[in-house]
Design a protein around this motif. Sequence first.
Motif, PDB file in Angstrom:
ATOM      1  N   ALA A 155       0.832  -1.207   0.000  1.00 47.16           N
ATOM      2  CA  ALA A 155       0.000   0.000   0.000  1.00 47.16           C
ATOM      3  C   ALA A 155       0.863   1.253   0.000  1.00 47.16           C
ATOM      4  N   LEU A 156       1.939   1.244   0.783  1.00 54.82           N
ATOM      5  CA  LEU A 156       2.823   2.414   0.865  1.00 54.82           C
ATOM      6  C   LEU A 156       3.513   2.676  -0.472  1.00 54.82           C
ATOM      7  N   GLU A 157       3.883   1.621  -1.160  1.00 52.76           N
ATOM      8  CA  GLU A 157       4.534   1.794  -2.465  1.00 52.76           C
ATOM      9  C   GLU A 157       3.573   2.391  -3.494  1.00 52.76           C
ATOM     10  N   ILE A 158       2.330   1.925  -3.489  1.00 58.07           N
ATOM     11  CA  ILE A 158       1.332   2.467  -4.421  1.00 58.07           C
ATOM     12  C   ILE A 158       1.097   3.950  -4.141  1.00 58.07           C
ATOM     13  N   LEU A 159       0.963   4.297  -2.880  1.00 56.39           N
ATOM     14  CA  LEU A 159       0.728   5.695  -2.508  1.00 56.39           C
ATOM     15  C   LEU A 159       1.891   6.580  -2.933  1.00 56.39           C
ATOM     16  N   ALA A 160       3.101   6.055  -2.862  1.00 48.43           N
ATOM     17  CA  ALA A 160       4.277   6.843  -3.252  1.00 48.43           C
ATOM     18  C   ALA A 160       4.275   7.132  -4.748  1.00 48.43           C
ATOM     19  N   SER A 177      13.036   6.910  10.437  1.00 49.35           N
ATOM     20  CA  SER A 177      11.762   6.332  10.027  1.00 49.35           C
ATOM     21  C   SER A 177      11.979   4.914   9.507  1.00 49.35           C
ATOM     22  N   TYR A 178      10.919   4.306   9.028  1.00 43.57           N
ATOM     23  CA  TYR A 178      10.903   2.922   8.535  1.00 43.57           C
ATOM     24  C   TYR A 178      11.918   2.758   7.409  1.00 43.57           C
ATOM     25  N   ASP A 179      12.962   1.996   7.676  1.00 41.44           N
ATOM     26  CA  ASP A 179      14.108   1.933   6.757  1.00 41.44           C
ATOM     27  C   ASP A 179      13.772   1.350   5.389  1.00 41.44           C
ATOM     28  N   ILE A 180      12.955   0.323   5.333  1.00 43.37           N
ATOM     29  CA  ILE A 180      12.640  -0.304   4.040  1.00 43.37           C
ATOM     30  C   ILE A 180      11.910   0.676   3.132  1.00 43.37           C
ATOM     31  N   TYR A 181      11.030   1.478   3.704  1.00 50.31           N
ATOM     32  CA  TYR A 181      10.307   2.466   2.897  1.00 50.31           C
ATOM     33  C   TYR A 181      11.239   3.568   2.422  1.00 50.31           C
ATOM     34  N   LEU A 182      12.163   3.992   3.275  1.00 48.75           N
ATOM     35  CA  LEU A 182      13.127   5.023   2.877  1.00 48.75           C
ATOM     36  C   LEU A 182      13.970   4.542   1.698  1.00 48.75           C
ATOM     37  N   ARG A 183      14.425   3.283   1.775  1.00 50.47           N
ATOM     38  CA  ARG A 183      15.237   2.741   0.685  1.00 50.47           C
ATOM     39  C   ARG A 183      14.419   2.641  -0.603  1.00 50.47           C
ATOM     40  N   PHE A 218       2.382  14.118   0.577  1.00 48.88           N
ATOM     41  CA  PHE A 218       1.881  13.564   1.839  1.00 48.88           C
ATOM     42  C   PHE A 218       3.013  13.436   2.840  1.00 48.88           C
ATOM     43  N   PHE A 219       2.617  13.410   4.099  1.00 47.46           N
ATOM     44  CA  PHE A 219       3.516  13.245   5.235  1.00 47.46           C
ATOM     45  C   PHE A 219       3.347  11.821   5.733  1.00 47.46           C
ATOM     46  N   TYR A 220       4.429  11.036   5.658  1.00 49.95           N
ATOM     47  CA  TYR A 220       4.390   9.654   6.125  1.00 49.95           C
ATOM     48  C   TYR A 220       4.784   9.611   7.592  1.00 49.95           C
ATOM     49  N   THR A 221       3.917   9.036   8.426  1.00 52.15           N
ATOM     50  CA  THR A 221       4.174   9.035   9.862  1.00 52.15           C
ATOM     51  C   THR A 221       3.658   7.762  10.516  1.00 52.15           C
ATOM     52  N   MET A 222       4.312   7.370  11.588  1.00 54.71           N
ATOM     53  CA  MET A 222       3.825   6.307  12.468  1.00 54.71           C
ATOM     54  C   MET A 222       3.406   6.986  13.761  1.00 54.71           C
ATOM     55  N   SER A 223       2.119   7.175  13.936  1.00 58.86           N
ATOM     56  CA  SER A 223       1.643   7.976  15.059  1.00 58.86           C
ATOM     57  C   SER A 223       1.820   7.280  16.401  1.00 58.86           C
ATOM     58  N   ARG A 224       1.876   5.944  16.392  1.00 56.64           N
ATOM     59  CA  ARG A 224       2.147   5.226  17.654  1.00 56.64           C
ATOM     60  C   ARG A 224       3.100   4.055  17.412  1.00 56.64           C
ATOM     61  N   TYR A 225       3.894   3.763  18.461  1.00 56.85           N
ATOM     62  CA  TYR A 225       4.873   2.678  18.438  1.00 56.85           C
ATOM     63  C   TYR A 225       5.814   2.808  17.242  1.00 56.85           C
ATOM     64  N   HIS A 226       6.353   3.990  17.125  1.00 59.69           N
ATOM     65  CA  HIS A 226       7.206   4.366  15.996  1.00 59.69           C
ATOM     66  C   HIS A 226       8.388   3.413  15.840  1.00 59.69           C
ATOM     67  N   ASN A 227       8.698   3.108  14.598  1.00 57.26           N
ATOM     68  CA  ASN A 227       9.895   2.338  14.269  1.00 57.26           C
ATOM     69  C   ASN A 227      10.937   3.302  13.704  1.00 57.26           C
ATOM     70  N   THR A 402      21.602  -0.836  15.039  1.00 60.75           N
ATOM     71  CA  THR A 402      21.946   0.574  15.228  1.00 60.75           C
ATOM     72  C   THR A 402      20.961   1.459  14.468  1.00 60.75           C
ATOM     73  N   GLY A 403      20.984   2.746  14.786  1.00 62.21           N
ATOM     74  CA  GLY A 403      20.056   3.680  14.152  1.00 62.21           C
ATOM     75  C   GLY A 403      20.459   4.139  12.765  1.00 62.21           C
ATOM     76  N   LYS A 404      21.623   3.726  12.290  1.00 57.38           N
ATOM     77  CA  LYS A 404      22.140   4.241  11.009  1.00 57.38           C
ATOM     78  C   LYS A 404      21.165   4.057   9.850  1.00 57.38           C
ATOM     79  N   GLN A 405      20.555   2.890   9.743  1.00 57.64           N
ATOM     80  CA  GLN A 405      19.765   2.545   8.564  1.00 57.64           C
ATOM     81  C   GLN A 405      18.418   3.236   8.504  1.00 57.64           C
ATOM     82  N   PHE A 406      18.019   3.910   9.573  1.00 60.78           N
ATOM     83  CA  PHE A 406      16.682   4.488   9.646  1.00 60.78           C
ATOM     84  C   PHE A 406      16.626   5.945   9.195  1.00 60.78           C
ATOM     85  N   TYR A 407      17.689   6.380   8.513  1.00 61.54           N
ATOM     86  CA  TYR A 407      17.757   7.748   8.004  1.00 61.54           C
ATOM     87  C   TYR A 407      17.908   7.744   6.494  1.00 61.54           C
ATOM     88  N   LEU A 408      17.468   8.832   5.877  1.00 58.86           N
ATOM     89  CA  LEU A 408      17.762   9.042   4.468  1.00 58.86           C
ATOM     90  C   LEU A 408      19.279   9.092   4.283  1.00 58.86           C
TER      91      LEU A 408
END
Length: 449
Positions: A155-160, A177-183, A218-227, A402-408
């Motif tokens: 669903a996220l890929e279609i929206l993008a 944010s969610y690393d797989i979506y960022l990649r 659009f603004f992609y967000t995880m409003s709860r239990y953020h990854n 580590t947190g490295k992969q969760f950034y652009l």
Amino acid sequence: MKRYLSILSDMEIKINEGRYRPGQKLPSVRDAAKQYGCSVNTVVRAYAELEKRHAIYSISQSGYYVVDKPEDATGSKDDNKIDFSSALPDINVFPYLDFQHCLNKAIDTYKQLLFTGGDSRGLAKLRQTLTSHFANDQVFAKAEQILITSGAQRALEILARMPFPNRKETILVEQPSYDIYLRYLEAEGIPVMGIPRRAAGIDLRELEQKFKNGGVKFFYTMSRYHNPLGTTYTAEERKTIARLADKYDVYVVEDDYMGDLGEEKEFDPIYAYSRTSHVVYVKSFSKIIFPGLRLGAVVLPERLLETFRAYKGHTDTSLLSQAALDVYIKNGMYERHKHHISRQYAARIRAVHDAASHQNSEGRVELSRVDSGVYIQFKLPQTVNLDRLMKRLSARNVMAVTGKQFYLTNWLEREKFLRISISQVKPERIEEGVRAIMEEVRREIESLS
């Protein structure tokens, strides 16, 4: 649900959790019948099914015993690991017997539909069931607004890729944010920009400026239990995000993929606060059941429906899986399992915080304050060498991310942290694992002084 299946499920949980240990004798058939308030024949049937699954064995004129598996006796390589890295659901709390029953029931109930191509929107019965299911989370939508996809990621890929009515192009993402979506966004060359999100929240004034001047689709967000932070936006933050989206004609894609893993009784998502239908609500069922199900759902504003369907194309999900999920929800099994797994995960999160309070007296590591979900951020001093720290932890059989992969890729304002996941870690080893992390962080800092 048949009585013997309920007994079977309870016995398996007790075996998996160690309440019945390998080699231990189970209650006699008569004692178990008294315990469960059922007939002897019902217990015999449950025990017979456990034997088929090689969970127990019987000895003539003696009774039933828990199978002593080789890995339980000798220990495997993985048994030595303390796994804070995996985000997969705990296999020991997976309700596969319940779901197997639902699969069989689905075949009987929907056998005619299973031989058709299916509706690209998803099984009509499931979408109707989800209207009530989502309403419990304050997401009120008609069945026509709900589409089933092969996982939330789809669903996220279609929206993008699809155009939006606001004719804007840039996707705004939290950092981290969610690393797989960022990649995915970077690989597809989709315009994307970030905004910092910390454990304490997000700068709403900066968010408003991005909405106003950034050409944000659009603004992609995880409003709860953020990854990967594990945190949840406050009610005021959620209200403000919805208001800003309405004001500046920016859509919000709210990824509530872990929404079922919380213990809080009341939570209104951003979707509930939007007055002009500027919020897309995305849901995954893999974290609460199992990843192989590959089912997600998206709740769309009416003005996005046709475009989304055009980009989605043909049916991409198993009709049998959809039918089984429909039965699973309708029978109340989903809700029961949700409460079961949420309690277990919440207990593990409390154990992490308790261990940290003992092992982190110097306050060198900052923990995000979370009560539910799966993730906790261990924020580290900027002087810590992450690569060296990870090697030291690995040598102690402690696994983390580590947190490295969760950034652009080009994002410069990175915090140094470990993402701690509690879904796969054995509860009895949490204290040991947290102690190892704190000791190695202390060792790393002292080596630099």
